[in-house]
Design an enzyme around this catalytic site. Structure first.
Site, mmCIF file in Angstrom:
data_model
loop_
_atom_site.group_PDB
_atom_site.id
_atom_site.type_symbol
_atom_site.label_atom_id
_atom_site.label_comp_id
_atom_site.label_asym_id
_atom_site.label_seq_id
_atom_site.Cartn_x
_atom_site.Cartn_y
_atom_site.Cartn_z
ATOM 1 N N PRO A 65 16.642 -9.779 -27.504
ATOM 2 C CA PRO A 65 16.695 -10.742 -26.405
ATOM 3 C C PRO A 65 17.718 -10.336 -25.352
ATOM 4 C CG PRO A 65 17.435 -11.734 -28.486
ATOM 5 C CD PRO A 65 17.009 -10.343 -28.780
ATOM 6 N N HIS A 66 17.297 -10.483 -24.096
ATOM 7 C CA HIS A 66 18.146 -10.141 -22.966
ATOM 8 C C HIS A 66 17.575 -10.814 -21.724
ATOM 9 C CE1 HIS A 66 14.819 -7.314 -22.940
ATOM 10 N NE2 HIS A 66 14.985 -7.222 -21.626
ATOM 11 N N ALA A 67 18.405 -10.905 -20.719
ATOM 12 C CA ALA A 67 17.984 -11.440 -19.415
ATOM 13 C C ALA A 67 18.581 -10.530 -18.340
ATOM 14 C CB ALA A 67 18.443 -12.885 -19.252
#
Length: 147
Positions: A65-67
């Protein structure tokens, strides 16, 4: 080396997660605690997941998960959660997910070395399986020290 980024303070080993939301939140929390990201970073991941699906499930049993950097990244960082019973992310080909690396990057290039090390790990099926079955944080760190 991945142990340049992952240490006892940002690795967790849990039996189960209620759902993908709680698994992602648990993986991002060390980044918040280390002041690597603002708390809104977690919401940005949730929003993207709801808009386009589990874009960060990279392969069988593995999620990252990353943004985007502008969603609250303060400094480049990485954390890890191993969910021994796995958790469903809604990724038909790759569920359940056991290994969750939360990634925060300040830009598009500063984390390349980290990504190269992660790629080497992900390509080593034996290491991934050993990581999935790890019993404690020391075992996890020993595996990561090879990459």
């Amino acid at each position: 080396m991945l142990t340049d980024w992952i240490n006892k303070s940002n690795v967790r080993l849990i039996n189960r997660a209620k759902d993908w939301h709680s698994a992602v939140a648990l993986s991002v929390q060390p980044l918040i605690d280390q002041n690597a990201v603002e708390s809104r970073y977690l919401q940005a991941i949730f929003t993207m997941h709801e808009q386009i699906g589990p874009y960060y499930v990279l392969g069988e049993g593995i999620a990252m998960p990353h943004a985007r950097p502008e969603e609250g990244v303060i400094k480049t960082a990485l954390s890890l959660v191993i969910v021994s019973e796995g958790v469903e992310f809604g990724s038909e080909d790759n569920d359940p997910v056991y290994i969750i690396f939360a990634l925060a990057a300040v830009d598009s290039h500063s984390h390349i070395e980290m990504i190269v090390s992660l790629s080497k790990l992900f390509c080593d099926e034996e290491a991934v399986n050993t990581l999935k079955l790890a019993q404690d944080e020391q075992e996890i760190l020993a595996i990561l020290s090879q990459f």
